[in-house]
Design a protein around this motif. Sequence first.
Motif, PDB file in Angstrom:
ATOM      1  N   GLU A 199       0.840  -1.206   0.000  1.00  0.00           N
ATOM      2  CA  GLU A 199       0.000   0.000   0.000  1.00  0.00           C
ATOM      3  C   GLU A 199       0.874   1.254   0.000  1.00  0.00           C
ATOM      4  O   GLU A 199       0.622   2.198  -0.749  1.00  0.00           O
ATOM      5  CB  GLU A 199      -0.918   0.021   1.228  1.00  0.00           C
ATOM      6  N   LYS A 200       1.898   1.250   0.846  1.00  0.00           N
ATOM      7  CA  LYS A 200       2.749   2.426   0.998  1.00  0.00           C
ATOM      8  C   LYS A 200       3.441   2.812  -0.309  1.00  0.00           C
ATOM      9  O   LYS A 200       3.632   3.994  -0.592  1.00  0.00           O
ATOM     10  CB  LYS A 200       3.779   2.185   2.093  1.00  0.00           C
ATOM     11  N   ILE A 201       3.828   1.807  -1.109  1.00  0.00           N
ATOM     12  CA  ILE A 201       4.526   2.117  -2.367  1.00  0.00           C
ATOM     13  C   ILE A 201       3.559   2.263  -3.544  1.00  0.00           C
ATOM     14  O   ILE A 201       3.985   2.410  -4.688  1.00  0.00           O
ATOM     15  CB  ILE A 201       5.618   1.079  -2.691  1.00  0.00           C
ATOM     16  N   GLY A 202       2.258   2.223  -3.245  1.00  0.00           N
ATOM     17  CA  GLY A 202       1.260   2.433  -4.288  1.00  0.00           C
ATOM     18  C   GLY A 202       1.028   1.226  -5.178  1.00  0.00           C
ATOM     19  O   GLY A 202       0.551   1.371  -6.302  1.00  0.00           O
ATOM     20  N   ARG A 203       1.345   0.037  -4.679  1.00  0.00           N
ATOM     21  CA  ARG A 203       1.156  -1.198  -5.445  1.00  0.00           C
ATOM     22  C   ARG A 203       0.409  -2.212  -4.576  1.00  0.00           C
ATOM     23  O   ARG A 203       0.959  -3.230  -4.194  1.00  0.00           O
ATOM     24  CB  ARG A 203       2.510  -1.768  -5.876  1.00  0.00           C
ATOM     25  N   PRO A 204      -0.856  -1.928  -4.219  1.00  0.00           N
ATOM     26  CA  PRO A 204      -1.574  -2.744  -3.239  1.00  0.00           C
ATOM     27  C   PRO A 204      -1.737  -4.215  -3.616  1.00  0.00           C
ATOM     28  O   PRO A 204      -1.921  -5.048  -2.734  1.00  0.00           O
ATOM     29  CB  PRO A 204      -2.937  -2.055  -3.128  1.00  0.00           C
ATOM     30  N   LYS A 205      -1.669  -4.554  -4.892  1.00  0.00           N
ATOM     31  CA  LYS A 205      -1.823  -5.953  -5.300  1.00  0.00           C
ATOM     32  C   LYS A 205      -0.482  -6.686  -5.379  1.00  0.00           C
ATOM     33  O   LYS A 205      -0.448  -7.878  -5.670  1.00  0.00           O
ATOM     34  CB  LYS A 205      -2.532  -6.022  -6.647  1.00  0.00           C
ATOM     35  N   ALA A 206       0.604  -6.012  -5.086  1.00  0.00           N
ATOM     36  CA  ALA A 206       1.948  -6.593  -5.221  1.00  0.00           C
ATOM     37  C   ALA A 206       2.467  -7.170  -3.908  1.00  0.00           C
ATOM     38  O   ALA A 206       3.663  -7.133  -3.640  1.00  0.00           O
ATOM     39  CB  ALA A 206       2.903  -5.540  -5.773  1.00  0.00           C
ATOM     40  N   VAL A 207       1.586  -7.742  -3.118  1.00  0.00           N
ATOM     41  CA  VAL A 207       1.961  -8.235  -1.788  1.00  0.00           C
ATOM     42  C   VAL A 207       3.041  -9.311  -1.883  1.00  0.00           C
ATOM     43  O   VAL A 207       4.039  -9.266  -1.152  1.00  0.00           O
ATOM     44  CB  VAL A 207       0.724  -8.747  -1.023  1.00  0.00           C
ATOM     45  N   ARG A 208       2.878 -10.264  -2.771  1.00  0.00           N
ATOM     46  CA  ARG A 208       3.891 -11.326  -2.912  1.00  0.00           C
ATOM     47  C   ARG A 208       5.210 -10.768  -3.416  1.00  0.00           C
ATOM     48  O   ARG A 208       6.277 -11.192  -2.969  1.00  0.00           O
ATOM     49  CB  ARG A 208       3.398 -12.434  -3.833  1.00  0.00           C
ATOM     50  N   ALA A 209       5.151  -9.848  -4.348  1.00  0.00           N
ATOM     51  CA  ALA A 209       6.385  -9.241  -4.860  1.00  0.00           C
ATOM     52  C   ALA A 209       7.094  -8.453  -3.766  1.00  0.00           C
ATOM     53  O   ALA A 209       8.328  -8.442  -3.697  1.00  0.00           O
ATOM     54  CB  ALA A 209       6.068  -8.337  -6.053  1.00  0.00           C
ATOM     55  N   VAL A 210       6.335  -7.823  -2.893  1.00  0.00           N
ATOM     56  CA  VAL A 210       6.918  -7.130  -1.740  1.00  0.00           C
ATOM     57  C   VAL A 210       7.626  -8.139  -0.846  1.00  0.00           C
ATOM     58  O   VAL A 210       8.738  -7.897  -0.374  1.00  0.00           O
ATOM     59  CB  VAL A 210       5.850  -6.334  -0.955  1.00  0.00           C
ATOM     60  N   GLY A 211       7.001  -9.294  -0.625  1.00  0.00           N
ATOM     61  CA  GLY A 211       7.624 -10.337   0.174  1.00  0.00           C
ATOM     62  C   GLY A 211       8.935 -10.801  -0.429  1.00  0.00           C
ATOM     63  O   GLY A 211       9.933 -10.987   0.280  1.00  0.00           O
ATOM     64  N   THR A 212       8.960 -10.951  -1.738  1.00  0.00           N
ATOM     65  CA  THR A 212      10.187 -11.364  -2.432  1.00  0.00           C
ATOM     66  C   THR A 212      11.259 -10.289  -2.310  1.00  0.00           C
ATOM     67  O   THR A 212      12.428 -10.588  -2.035  1.00  0.00           O
ATOM     68  CB  THR A 212       9.882 -11.666  -3.913  1.00  0.00           C
ATOM     69  N   ALA A 213      10.881  -9.031  -2.487  1.00  0.00           N
ATOM     70  CA  ALA A 213      11.843  -7.923  -2.360  1.00  0.00           C
ATOM     71  C   ALA A 213      12.356  -7.822  -0.929  1.00  0.00           C
ATOM     72  O   ALA A 213      13.538  -7.563  -0.695  1.00  0.00           O
ATOM     73  CB  ALA A 213      11.197  -6.610  -2.797  1.00  0.00           C
ATOM     74  N   ASN A 214      11.471  -8.041   0.033  1.00  0.00           N
ATOM     75  CA  ASN A 214      11.866  -8.011   1.434  1.00  0.00           C
ATOM     76  C   ASN A 214      12.904  -9.102   1.703  1.00  0.00           C
ATOM     77  O   ASN A 214      13.917  -8.860   2.361  1.00  0.00           O
ATOM     78  CB  ASN A 214      10.636  -8.210   2.324  1.00  0.00           C
ATOM     79  N   GLY A 215      12.680 -10.279   1.151  1.00  0.00           N
ATOM     80  CA  GLY A 215      13.611 -11.385   1.317  1.00  0.00           C
ATOM     81  C   GLY A 215      14.943 -11.166   0.621  1.00  0.00           C
ATOM     82  O   GLY A 215      15.948 -11.763   0.990  1.00  0.00           O
ATOM     83  N   ALA A 216      14.959 -10.300  -0.380  1.00  0.00           N
ATOM     84  CA  ALA A 216      16.186 -10.003  -1.117  1.00  0.00           C
ATOM     85  C   ALA A 216      16.947  -8.813  -0.537  1.00  0.00           C
ATOM     86  O   ALA A 216      17.967  -8.394  -1.092  1.00  0.00           O
ATOM     87  CB  ALA A 216      15.849  -9.731  -2.589  1.00  0.00           C
TER      88      ALA A 216
END
Length: 175
Positions: free
Chosen positions: A117-134
């Motif tokens: 939500e904060k980065i303006g990509r509310p449907k990108a939850v899984r991609a956020v998880g992947t970026a967080n892991g990287a």
Amino acid sequence: MKKPVPLAKLNVKTSAGIISLCANESGISHLNFVPQAGDDWQTRELSLTASRYSVSTSLAEVHLQQAKDELLEYLAGKRQRFNVALAPQGTEFQQQVWHALSELEYGDTCSYADIAEKIGRPKAVRAVGTANGANPIAIIVPCHRVIGKNGTLTGYAYGLALKQKLLQLEGISLI
């Protein structure tokens, strides 16, 4: 323009384990925990050959020393915010996620959905998880502050015990 390459490396023994720091002239590029016998995770240790590069390592070494000092203060409960310059390499999306993580205050937590939500990509939850892991700069870019949407402790590259220890250091108690 050529991306800055890591030029200097420093291992620091801390209360949380041995931390490996890497830096270039722009700032810290990597922070990894060095695995010890019995650990159940693999290091993201960066192998460096600084002698191949003509750029002086002195500025990179200044960043390393500052990061070391700030980490030791943080782990001793004497620092809540890091000031060392950072130079993580990643995609534009990863950079957005890491920037959002860096804005999390000491003692605050969020979920992948909150970051999306904060980065303006509310449907990108899984991609956020992947970026967080990287995230290449653990602790300083506080990916340990990401918890489950239901408030539970979730995965961490360096193990849940370390994640829980870091959160407890910040006054957060999760079961």
